[in-house]
Design a protein around this motif. Structure first.
Motif, PDB file in Angstrom:
ATOM      1  N   LYS A  22       0.802  -1.213   0.000  1.00 16.74           N
ATOM      2  CA  LYS A  22       0.212  -0.071  -0.040  1.00 16.74           C
ATOM      3  C   LYS A  22       0.898   1.280  -0.077  1.00 16.74           C
ATOM      4  N   LEU A  23       2.067   1.024   0.077  1.00 15.50           N
ATOM      5  CA  LEU A  23       2.953   2.335  -0.095  1.00 15.50           C
ATOM      6  C   LEU A  23       2.777   3.142  -1.446  1.00 15.50           C
ATOM      7  N   VAL A  24       2.416   4.189  -1.293  1.00 15.70           N
ATOM      8  CA  VAL A  24       2.253   4.978  -2.664  1.00 15.70           C
ATOM      9  C   VAL A  24       2.627   6.459  -2.165  1.00 15.70           C
ATOM     10  N   PRO A  25       3.263   7.118  -3.221  1.00 12.83           N
ATOM     11  CA  PRO A  25       3.518   8.434  -2.772  1.00 12.83           C
ATOM     12  C   PRO A  25       2.311   9.249  -2.545  1.00 12.83           C
ATOM     13  N   PRO A  26       2.456  10.590  -1.903  1.00 11.59           N
ATOM     14  CA  PRO A  26       3.387  11.118  -1.066  1.00 11.59           C
ATOM     15  C   PRO A  26       3.941  10.507   0.071  1.00 11.59           C
ATOM     16  N   PHE A  27       5.436  10.665   0.475  1.00 11.15           N
ATOM     17  CA  PHE A  27       5.943  10.208   1.841  1.00 11.15           C
ATOM     18  C   PHE A  27       7.178  10.717   1.877  1.00 11.15           C
ATOM     19  N   ILE A  28       7.881  10.599   2.966  1.00 13.76           N
ATOM     20  CA  ILE A  28       9.227  10.976   3.339  1.00 13.76           C
ATOM     21  C   ILE A  28       9.955   9.957   3.235  1.00 13.76           C
ATOM     22  N   ALA A  29      11.110   9.789   2.428  1.00 16.28           N
ATOM     23  CA  ALA A  29      12.188   8.900   2.594  1.00 16.28           C
ATOM     24  C   ALA A  29      13.324   9.372   3.301  1.00 16.28           C
ATOM     25  N   LEU A  30      14.015   8.374   3.989  1.00 14.04           N
ATOM     26  CA  LEU A  30      15.308   8.637   4.575  1.00 14.04           C
ATOM     27  C   LEU A  30      16.252   7.528   3.965  1.00 14.04           C
ATOM     28  N   VAL A  31      17.165   8.210   3.140  1.00 13.30           N
ATOM     29  CA  VAL A  31      18.092   6.910   2.802  1.00 13.30           C
ATOM     30  C   VAL A  31      19.270   7.105   3.467  1.00 13.30           C
ATOM     31  N   VAL A  32      19.747   6.011   3.914  1.00  7.43           N
ATOM     32  CA  VAL A  32      20.994   5.974   5.028  1.00  7.43           C
ATOM     33  C   VAL A  32      22.155   4.853   4.597  1.00  7.43           C
ATOM     34  N   SER A  33      23.041   5.277   4.065  1.00  7.87           N
ATOM     35  CA  SER A  33      23.920   4.120   3.671  1.00  7.87           C
ATOM     36  C   SER A  33      25.228   4.235   3.918  1.00  7.87           C
ATOM     37  N   GLY A  34      26.192   3.614   3.202  1.00  4.72           N
ATOM     38  CA  GLY A  34      27.788   4.251   3.479  1.00  4.72           C
ATOM     39  C   GLY A  34      28.064   5.275   2.923  1.00  4.72           C
ATOM     40  N   GLY A  35      27.322   5.622   1.843  1.00  6.19           N
ATOM     41  CA  GLY A  35      27.787   6.921   0.928  1.00  6.19           C
ATOM     42  C   GLY A  35      26.597   8.076   1.114  1.00  6.19           C
ATOM     43  N   HIS A  36      25.352   7.862   1.703  1.00  5.49           N
ATOM     44  CA  HIS A  36      24.474   8.704   1.583  1.00  5.49           C
ATOM     45  C   HIS A  36      23.677   9.081   3.181  1.00  5.49           C
ATOM     46  N   SER A  37      23.378  10.077   3.348  1.00  8.85           N
ATOM     47  CA  SER A  37      22.217  10.307   4.362  1.00  8.85           C
ATOM     48  C   SER A  37      21.367  11.552   3.939  1.00  8.85           C
ATOM     49  N   ASP A  38      20.263  10.982   3.157  1.00  3.89           N
ATOM     50  CA  ASP A  38      19.272  11.961   2.433  1.00  3.89           C
ATOM     51  C   ASP A  38      17.978  11.838   2.952  1.00  3.89           C
ATOM     52  N   LEU A  39      17.479  12.971   3.052  1.00  2.96           N
ATOM     53  CA  LEU A  39      16.049  13.122   3.410  1.00  2.96           C
ATOM     54  C   LEU A  39      15.308  13.829   2.325  1.00  2.96           C
ATOM     55  N   VAL A  40      14.505  13.040   1.719  1.00  5.54           N
ATOM     56  CA  VAL A  40      13.811  13.508   0.560  1.00  5.54           C
ATOM     57  C   VAL A  40      12.126  13.331   0.754  1.00  5.54           C
ATOM     58  N   PHE A  41      11.606  14.434   0.137  1.00  5.26           N
ATOM     59  CA  PHE A  41      10.199  14.343  -0.288  1.00  5.26           C
ATOM     60  C   PHE A  41       9.846  13.635  -1.390  1.00  5.26           C
ATOM     61  N   VAL A  42       9.118  12.578  -1.369  1.00  7.50           N
ATOM     62  CA  VAL A  42       8.790  11.720  -2.598  1.00  7.50           C
ATOM     63  C   VAL A  42       7.472  12.187  -3.031  1.00  7.50           C
ATOM     64  N   GLU A  43       6.978  13.430  -3.744  1.00 11.44           N
ATOM     65  CA  GLU A  43       5.742  13.663  -3.970  1.00 11.44           C
ATOM     66  C   GLU A  43       5.191  12.786  -4.785  1.00 11.44           C
ATOM     67  N   GLY A  44       5.759  12.072  -5.878  1.00  9.88           N
ATOM     68  CA  GLY A  44       5.312  11.094  -6.672  1.00  9.88           C
ATOM     69  C   GLY A  44       6.274  10.258  -7.258  1.00  9.88           C
TER      70      GLY A  44
END
Ligand code: KG4
Ligand code: ZN
Length: 345
Positions: free
Chosen positions: A132-154
């Motif tokens: 049931k996950l469909v945009p919009p939502f907030i995504a937090l991408v946390v890895s060895g190379g990134h720490s990004d907070l993204v607004f996924v509008e669509g």
């Protein structure tokens, strides 16, 4: 629609066949961790050479495990950045060869977008069903190379709300583990030993900016741990190591959770999706879950095998890009080490 995904941006050689964007028919990942372990980090030249040795076999396995042939595919999706150029080029060359030989559309995919989309893949073992996950939502991408907070509008529509100003969170986990002589990669080891420590024992600074931005900063926290270890000469005592691991993990996770919930509130949303290697951290998951339950927010995260680098997430993005007719011209698709997350609709 059947998409073959190929991922070689760092130290995993991966290929996967995904049907209609969400049904994973195969997901083959050949990890190079054993090669890089003795160096305490990824050595780009070795990564590239190993990708070259392994890629054909990995692609063949992805097809055979899916029970499909090249002729049945509808498109090829490949990571073209961000990542190590020499590593990315191996995946790109392979994807181009297959696309050319079988006259298939070639779709370039951003690796960060892949980590976000890993949440869309089916995984019935997770009780937080992602169907049931469909945009919009907030995504937090946390890895060895990134720490990004993204607004996924669509699907394909993004706004980058925050990022790290220095080290990525996974990098901080790996460096702290190195300071404590715990081995590589450090994230899973810290995750395992932290519950044995007292998370209140030492007060480390939170890994965030003091201003109002949604950015993170992990270098101050890492330095605080380094100074603590130097001043206390505690590396030999297992209980102290567990305490340091627990306090570091707590400080790192607290900043991630705090900024993510600020973003959710700022955008007036009720869903958050986690992705990237650090998203398999058990403390991070449980803090997110508790906080989300209290606030009526739904939290989604992929199973551990889809948190770390894989090609199923790349096929998934490829599907949505094909649906929106955005394949990139063959010739101009090239490796981009510092590729930014961009909207494509
Ligand atoms: O997503 P990923 O496989 O590769 C990159 O795109 O960077 O993430 C690898 C990172 C490493 O830094 C590793 O230490 C970290 O994810 N990691 C973890 C855990 N599992 C992997 N960090 C904390 N807790 C974990 N359980
Ligand atoms: Zn990654």
């Amino acid at each position: 629609m059947l998409i073959l995904g190929i991922e070689t941006s760092c130290d995993e050689t991966a290929a996967s066949v995904v049907e209609d964007g969400r049904r994973m028919l195969s997901n083959v990942v050949s990890s190079q961790i054993d090669i890089h372990r003795k160096y305490g980090g990824v050595v780009p030249e070795l990564a590239s050479r190993k990708h070259l040795e392994t890629i054909n076999l990995v692609v063949e396995q992805a097809l055979s495990r899916a029970g499909r042939s090249f002729r049945e595919l509808d498109g090829i999706a490949v990571t073209y950045g961000p990542g190590l150029v020499a590593a990315l080029l191996v995946g790109l060359a392979t994807a181009k060869a297959v696309a050319y030989a079988f006259e298939l559309p070639l779709i370039g995919v951003n690796h960060i977008e892949g980590h976000i989309f890993s949440n869309f893949l089916e995984h019935p073992e997770n009780r937080f069903s992602t169907d049931k996950l469909v945009p919009p939502f907030i995504a937090l991408v946390v890895s060895g190379g990134h720490s990004d907070l993204v607004f996924v509008e669509g699907y394909g529509k993004y706004e980058l709300l925050g990022r790290t100003r220095d080290d990525a969170v996974g990098e901080a986990f790996d460096k702290v583990a190195k300071l404590l002589h715990l081995g590589y990669p450090g994230g899973p080891i810290i995750d395992e030993i932290a519950p044995k420590g007292n998370a209140e024992a030492i007060k480390f600074p939170l890994a965030r900016m003091k201003d109002d931005s949604l950015d993170f900063s992990f270098s101050g926290l890492k330095t605080a741990v380094a100074n603590f270890v130097k001043n206390h000469k505690l590396s030999i005592e297992p209980q102290s190591v567990a305490d340091i691991a627990a306090c570091f993990q707590r400080a790192a996770v607290e900043a991630l959770v705090e900024k993510t919930f600020c973003a959710i509130e700022e955008k007036g949303l009720d869903k958050v999706a986690l992705g990237g290697g650090v998203a398999s951290n058990s403390h991070l998951r449980s803090v997110f879950k508790n906080r989300a339950e209290k606030n009526g927010i739904e939290v989604y995260y992929p199973p551990p095998a889809l948190c770390t680098d894989n090609a199923a997430m790349i096929s998934c993005v490829g599907y949505y890009k094909m649906e929106h007719s955005v394949p990139r011209p063959f010739e101009s698709l090239t490796a981009e080490a510092n590729l930014e997350l961009e909207s494509w609709i």
